[in-house]
Design a protein around this motif. Sequence first.
Motif, mmCIF file in Angstrom:
data_model
loop_
_atom_site.group_PDB
_atom_site.id
_atom_site.type_symbol
_atom_site.label_atom_id
_atom_site.label_comp_id
_atom_site.label_asym_id
_atom_site.label_seq_id
_atom_site.Cartn_x
_atom_site.Cartn_y
_atom_site.Cartn_z
ATOM 1 N N PHE A 218 0.812 -1.217 0.000
ATOM 2 C CA PHE A 218 0.000 0.000 0.000
ATOM 3 C C PHE A 218 0.851 1.275 0.000
ATOM 4 O O PHE A 218 0.332 2.369 0.260
ATOM 5 C CB PHE A 218 -0.945 -0.010 1.201
ATOM 6 N N ASN A 219 2.148 1.109 -0.318
ATOM 7 C CA ASN A 219 3.046 2.272 -0.442
ATOM 8 C C ASN A 219 3.004 3.181 0.789
ATOM 9 O O ASN A 219 2.925 4.415 0.663
ATOM 10 C CB ASN A 219 2.692 3.084 -1.700
ATOM 11 N N LEU A 220 3.084 2.572 1.945
ATOM 12 C CA LEU A 220 3.026 3.361 3.173
ATOM 13 C C LEU A 220 4.358 4.038 3.500
ATOM 14 O O LEU A 220 4.387 5.016 4.262
ATOM 15 C CB LEU A 220 2.598 2.474 4.341
ATOM 16 N N GLY A 221 5.437 3.500 2.947
ATOM 17 C CA GLY A 221 6.743 4.101 3.212
ATOM 18 C C GLY A 221 7.216 3.838 4.625
ATOM 19 O O GLY A 221 6.857 2.849 5.267
ATOM 20 N N SER A 222 8.004 4.767 5.149
ATOM 21 C CA SER A 222 8.526 4.648 6.514
ATOM 22 C C SER A 222 7.537 5.259 7.507
ATOM 23 O O SER A 222 6.819 6.211 7.168
ATOM 24 C CB SER A 222 9.873 5.367 6.646
ATOM 25 N N PRO A 223 7.466 4.719 8.703
ATOM 26 C CA PRO A 223 6.551 5.306 9.698
ATOM 27 C C PRO A 223 6.966 6.726 10.068
ATOM 28 O O PRO A 223 8.155 7.030 10.163
ATOM 29 C CB PRO A 223 6.665 4.359 10.889
ATOM 30 N N VAL A 224 5.979 7.579 10.275
ATOM 31 C CA VAL A 224 6.259 8.955 10.701
ATOM 32 C C VAL A 224 6.556 9.004 12.187
ATOM 33 O O VAL A 224 7.167 9.972 12.679
ATOM 34 C CB VAL A 224 5.086 9.900 10.359
ATOM 35 N N ALA A 225 6.133 7.967 12.903
ATOM 36 C CA ALA A 225 6.420 7.855 14.331
ATOM 37 C C ALA A 225 6.269 6.395 14.737
ATOM 38 O O ALA A 225 5.501 5.640 14.126
ATOM 39 C CB ALA A 225 5.487 8.733 15.156
ATOM 40 N N SER A 226 7.010 6.005 15.756
ATOM 41 C CA SER A 226 6.923 4.631 16.263
ATOM 42 C C SER A 226 7.369 4.592 17.715
ATOM 43 O O SER A 226 8.091 5.477 18.184
ATOM 44 C CB SER A 226 7.784 3.679 15.418
ATOM 45 N N THR A 227 6.926 3.565 18.402
ATOM 46 C CA THR A 227 7.319 3.382 19.794
ATOM 47 C C THR A 227 7.086 1.926 20.172
ATOM 48 O O THR A 227 6.614 1.124 19.357
ATOM 49 C CB THR A 227 6.544 4.329 20.734
ATOM 50 N N GLN A 228 7.393 1.577 21.407
ATOM 51 C CA GLN A 228 7.158 0.223 21.888
ATOM 52 C C GLN A 228 7.052 0.225 23.402
ATOM 53 O O GLN A 228 7.483 1.166 24.074
ATOM 54 C CB GLN A 228 8.281 -0.721 21.454
ATOM 55 N N LEU A 229 6.434 -0.813 23.926
ATOM 56 C CA LEU A 229 6.453 -1.071 25.358
ATOM 57 C C LEU A 229 6.893 -2.512 25.553
ATOM 58 O O LEU A 229 6.726 -3.349 24.663
ATOM 59 C CB LEU A 229 5.090 -0.801 26.003
ATOM 60 N N MET A 230 7.482 -2.785 26.715
ATOM 61 C CA MET A 230 7.933 -4.136 27.032
ATOM 62 C C MET A 230 7.229 -4.633 28.283
ATOM 63 O O MET A 230 7.095 -3.904 29.259
ATOM 64 C CB MET A 230 9.446 -4.164 27.246
ATOM 65 N N THR A 231 6.770 -5.881 28.213
ATOM 66 C CA THR A 231 6.139 -6.490 29.379
ATOM 67 C C THR A 231 6.327 -7.996 29.304
ATOM 68 O O THR A 231 6.666 -8.539 28.256
ATOM 69 C CB THR A 231 4.649 -6.122 29.474
ATOM 70 N N GLN A 232 6.098 -8.652 30.426
ATOM 71 C CA GLN A 232 6.102 -10.103 30.476
ATOM 72 C C GLN A 232 4.880 -10.585 31.234
ATOM 73 O O GLN A 232 4.110 -9.778 31.763
ATOM 74 C CB GLN A 232 7.383 -10.628 31.129
#
Length: 236
Positions: A218-232
């Motif tokens: 869908f030609n989205l390209g690179s994300p304009v923003a990103s993040t993550q959370l970590m959990t177990q």
Amino acid sequence: METKVDNFIKMAPVALGHISATPQQSRQNGSMKWPATLVLLIGLDLIFHQQVDSSMIDEESVCVIEKISDSSICRGELLVIYPDLGNAACAVIPRCHQFRRLLSKEWGKPRVKFVQAKKDMNYVLIMVDSDAPSKENPIYRFWRHWLVTNILGEDLQAGMIQGTVLSEYRPPTPPSGTGYHRYQFFLYEQPDDTVISLNKQETKSFGSWDLDSFVSRFNLGSPVASTQLMTQHFED
């Protein structure tokens, strides 16, 4: 260093001396005295429970949320906001206050906010688990947890996103014994007049999703923003 217990024990003979009066003397004083042993036990019990309660309060009140410094993912000031916890972007979810259990069992989808969003632009939000079933053996990478398209920029600015939901929100539920999982959020600008959808194969499973192929299709390209959370798992 003397403790409250030490001081109390030192005072026991004094208490014993006061209580050693005869029944006749006690009646003359207008009251009967308690046995010294009983007074000592009650005092020790009160001190012990006071110390236990204090330690429990201290343990629960000190809750440190560790931040993740990973510039390859934590980019663009994308906020992911859960009740009580607040912004979980680039954070390790702590066990205190039952945050991990609440995240997996009770809280619904987070508020996602991106103040830099363009009002006249539509966006695509993707959430995946990149460590399914475990970081050591991620054979089901990427596991799709949330996919929303046609998100208005002004809604992202306000942190109240709406749009077309292609995959309903699935909370982080890492299996027990698999360690920490990275739950990653990617925000893309949606090309004008582009209808985004999942193909038949993609709708059959959430796991082993080819994220790169989807983005390319869908030609989205690179994300304009990103993040993550970590959990177990909340019991680990």
